[in-house]
Design a protein around this motif. Structure first.
Motif, PDB file in Angstrom:
ATOM      1  N   ARG A 115       4.803   1.759   0.692  1.00 60.36           N
ATOM      2  CA  ARG A 115       6.227   1.501   0.445  1.00 60.36           C
ATOM      3  C   ARG A 115       7.026   1.734   1.726  1.00 60.36           C
ATOM      4  O   ARG A 115       6.643   2.534   2.581  1.00 60.36           O
ATOM      5  CB  ARG A 115       6.750   2.432  -0.653  1.00 60.36           C
ATOM      6  CG  ARG A 115       6.161   2.115  -2.014  1.00 60.36           C
ATOM      7  CD  ARG A 115       6.649   3.055  -3.069  1.00 60.36           C
ATOM      8  NE  ARG A 115       8.008   2.675  -3.491  1.00 60.36           N
ATOM      9  CZ  ARG A 115       8.668   3.301  -4.445  1.00 60.36           C
ATOM     10  NH1 ARG A 115       8.130   4.337  -5.080  1.00 60.36           N
ATOM     11  NH2 ARG A 115       9.880   2.909  -4.792  1.00 60.36           N
ATOM     12  N   PRO A 116       8.164   1.041   1.870  1.00 58.20           N
ATOM     13  CA  PRO A 116       9.019   1.268   3.044  1.00 58.20           C
ATOM     14  C   PRO A 116       9.356   2.752   3.194  1.00 58.20           C
ATOM     15  O   PRO A 116       9.663   3.431   2.219  1.00 58.20           O
ATOM     16  CB  PRO A 116      10.275   0.449   2.733  1.00 58.20           C
ATOM     17  CG  PRO A 116       9.793  -0.637   1.811  1.00 58.20           C
ATOM     18  CD  PRO A 116       8.718   0.026   0.967  1.00 58.20           C
ATOM     19  N   GLY A 117       9.258   3.235   4.427  1.00 53.29           N
ATOM     20  CA  GLY A 117       9.536   4.640   4.715  1.00 53.29           C
ATOM     21  C   GLY A 117       8.334   5.547   4.571  1.00 53.29           C
ATOM     22  O   GLY A 117       8.396   6.715   4.959  1.00 53.29           O
ATOM     23  N   GLN A 118       7.234   5.039   4.046  1.00 50.29           N
ATOM     24  CA  GLN A 118       6.027   5.854   3.875  1.00 50.29           C
ATOM     25  C   GLN A 118       5.054   5.602   5.032  1.00 50.29           C
ATOM     26  O   GLN A 118       5.177   4.624   5.778  1.00 50.29           O
ATOM     27  CB  GLN A 118       5.373   5.576   2.522  1.00 50.29           C
ATOM     28  CG  GLN A 118       6.243   5.945   1.344  1.00 50.29           C
ATOM     29  CD  GLN A 118       6.654   7.415   1.362  1.00 50.29           C
ATOM     30  OE1 GLN A 118       5.845   8.293   1.606  1.00 50.29           O
ATOM     31  NE2 GLN A 118       7.927   7.669   1.118  1.00 50.29           N
ATOM     32  N   VAL A 119       4.069   6.462   5.172  1.00 50.06           N
ATOM     33  CA  VAL A 119       3.191   6.519   6.331  1.00 50.06           C
ATOM     34  C   VAL A 119       2.445   5.218   6.648  1.00 50.06           C
ATOM     35  O   VAL A 119       2.258   4.897   7.815  1.00 50.06           O
ATOM     36  CB  VAL A 119       2.214   7.715   6.202  1.00 50.06           C
ATOM     37  CG1 VAL A 119       1.247   7.514   5.038  1.00 50.06           C
ATOM     38  CG2 VAL A 119       1.454   7.945   7.483  1.00 50.06           C
ATOM     39  N   ASN A 120       2.029   4.465   5.670  1.00 51.26           N
ATOM     40  CA  ASN A 120       1.244   3.256   5.952  1.00 51.26           C
ATOM     41  C   ASN A 120       2.048   1.962   5.975  1.00 51.26           C
ATOM     42  O   ASN A 120       1.499   0.908   6.294  1.00 51.26           O
ATOM     43  CB  ASN A 120       0.090   3.125   4.952  1.00 51.26           C
ATOM     44  CG  ASN A 120      -1.031   4.080   5.280  1.00 51.26           C
ATOM     45  OD1 ASN A 120      -1.350   4.298   6.438  1.00 51.26           O
ATOM     46  ND2 ASN A 120      -1.617   4.662   4.255  1.00 51.26           N
ATOM     47  N   HIS A 121       3.321   2.026   5.653  1.00 61.65           N
ATOM     48  CA  HIS A 121       4.126   0.799   5.636  1.00 61.65           C
ATOM     49  C   HIS A 121       4.136   0.120   7.004  1.00 61.65           C
ATOM     50  O   HIS A 121       3.747  -1.037   7.142  1.00 61.65           O
ATOM     51  CB  HIS A 121       5.548   1.058   5.156  1.00 61.65           C
ATOM     52  CG  HIS A 121       6.393  -0.169   5.189  1.00 61.65           C
ATOM     53  ND1 HIS A 121       7.092  -0.556   6.323  1.00 61.65           N
ATOM     54  CD2 HIS A 121       6.606  -1.126   4.259  1.00 61.65           C
ATOM     55  CE1 HIS A 121       7.704  -1.693   6.074  1.00 61.65           C
ATOM     56  NE2 HIS A 121       7.441  -2.061   4.821  1.00 61.65           N
ATOM     57  N   ASP A 122       4.606   0.825   8.027  1.00 62.88           N
ATOM     58  CA  ASP A 122       4.715   0.206   9.345  1.00 62.88           C
ATOM     59  C   ASP A 122       3.343  -0.135   9.920  1.00 62.88           C
ATOM     60  O   ASP A 122       3.182  -1.167  10.562  1.00 62.88           O
ATOM     61  CB  ASP A 122       5.479   1.109  10.308  1.00 62.88           C
ATOM     62  CG  ASP A 122       6.961   1.196   9.972  1.00 62.88           C
ATOM     63  OD1 ASP A 122       7.397   0.554   8.983  1.00 62.88           O
ATOM     64  OD2 ASP A 122       7.683   1.910  10.686  1.00 62.88           O
ATOM     65  N   ARG A 123       2.370   0.696   9.663  1.00 57.15           N
ATOM     66  CA  ARG A 123       1.004   0.478  10.188  1.00 57.15           C
ATOM     67  C   ARG A 123       0.401  -0.824   9.669  1.00 57.15           C
ATOM     68  O   ARG A 123      -0.267  -1.530  10.409  1.00 57.15           O
ATOM     69  CB  ARG A 123       0.131   1.672   9.790  1.00 57.15           C
ATOM     70  CG  ARG A 123      -1.261   1.593  10.270  1.00 57.15           C
ATOM     71  CD  ARG A 123      -2.004   2.872   9.929  1.00 57.15           C
ATOM     72  NE  ARG A 123      -3.407   2.671  10.155  1.00 57.15           N
ATOM     73  CZ  ARG A 123      -4.368   3.264   9.502  1.00 57.15           C
ATOM     74  NH1 ARG A 123      -4.071   4.148   8.558  1.00 57.15           N
ATOM     75  NH2 ARG A 123      -5.622   3.024   9.767  1.00 57.15           N
ATOM     76  N   PHE A 124       0.633  -1.161   8.406  1.00 58.18           N
ATOM     77  CA  PHE A 124      -0.009  -2.329   7.799  1.00 58.18           C
ATOM     78  C   PHE A 124       0.943  -3.503   7.552  1.00 58.18           C
ATOM     79  O   PHE A 124       0.525  -4.657   7.636  1.00 58.18           O
ATOM     80  CB  PHE A 124      -0.665  -1.941   6.472  1.00 58.18           C
ATOM     81  CG  PHE A 124      -1.885  -1.097   6.654  1.00 58.18           C
ATOM     82  CD1 PHE A 124      -3.123  -1.673   6.862  1.00 58.18           C
ATOM     83  CD2 PHE A 124      -1.791   0.286   6.637  1.00 58.18           C
ATOM     84  CE1 PHE A 124      -4.249  -0.896   7.043  1.00 58.18           C
ATOM     85  CE2 PHE A 124      -2.911   1.073   6.820  1.00 58.18           C
ATOM     86  CZ  PHE A 124      -4.152   0.488   7.032  1.00 58.18           C
ATOM     87  N   LEU A 125       2.197  -3.237   7.182  1.00 55.68           N
ATOM     88  CA  LEU A 125       3.070  -4.299   6.690  1.00 55.68           C
ATOM     89  C   LEU A 125       4.158  -4.757   7.655  1.00 55.68           C
ATOM     90  O   LEU A 125       4.579  -5.915   7.588  1.00 55.68           O
ATOM     91  CB  LEU A 125       3.706  -3.869   5.362  1.00 55.68           C
ATOM     92  CG  LEU A 125       2.729  -3.563   4.234  1.00 55.68           C
ATOM     93  CD1 LEU A 125       3.471  -3.054   3.004  1.00 55.68           C
ATOM     94  CD2 LEU A 125       1.883  -4.782   3.903  1.00 55.68           C
TER      95      LEU A 125
END
Length: 154
Positions: free
Chosen positions: A25-35
């Motif tokens: 989800r936006p703001g969570q640890v994997n958002h920017d890494r994957f999405l």
């Protein structure tokens, strides 16, 4: 070793959006890494028929006809779809038909906050994991992780 369908393979999955409810989800640890930069839309929504359980730093969605969870409906950009699908399958420890899966990728109906409905891929806890959680897991209040978790009091 498990195998995954390759792009263009007739066994490749349908290109649906994803419903994410945890670290993607936006703001969570994997958002920017994957999405980040790989989507054309990310819209709030909900999915009925599941509840969330606390995990070790992420939630598990478990089928339950009485439940509803909150998250985002994520539509990948076409140019990134195949690589993103493979990356998310790996992140979620999912391989088609593997009995050791932690999650299963399944199609479910999602209700975007803007209205209507959409079919989407969602990762649900595989049945052995779901059984353990139903017996001894801790549900996320309100089906909205991390906001309903013990770390974020209401």
């Amino acid at each position: 070793m498990t195998t995954r369908p390759t792009p263009g393979d007739p066994a490749a999955p349908e290109r649906l959006p994803f419903f994410v409810y945890g670290t993607l989800r936006p703001g969570q640890v994997n958002h920017d890494r994957f999405l980040l930069g790989r989507t054309v839309a990310e819209d709030p929504g909900s999915m009925r028929g599941a509840v969330l359980y606390e995990g070790p730093g992420w939630p598990y969605a478990v089928q339950d006809p009485r439940g509803e969870i909150r998250g985002e409906l994520v539509t990948p950009a076409a140019a990134h779809y195949d690589r993103l699908l493979a990356a998310l399958d790996e992140l979620e420890d999912y391989a088609p038909g593997d009995p050791a899966n932690i999650y299963e990728r399944v199609v479910r109906e999602v209700l975007p906050a803007a209205g209507g409905s959409a079919r989407a891929w969602v990762y649900l806890a595989a049945e052995p994991v779901a059984r353990r959680l139903r017996t001894s897991g801790r549900q996320v209040r309100g089906g909205d992780w991390p906001y309903g978790s013990a770390r974020y009091p209401e």
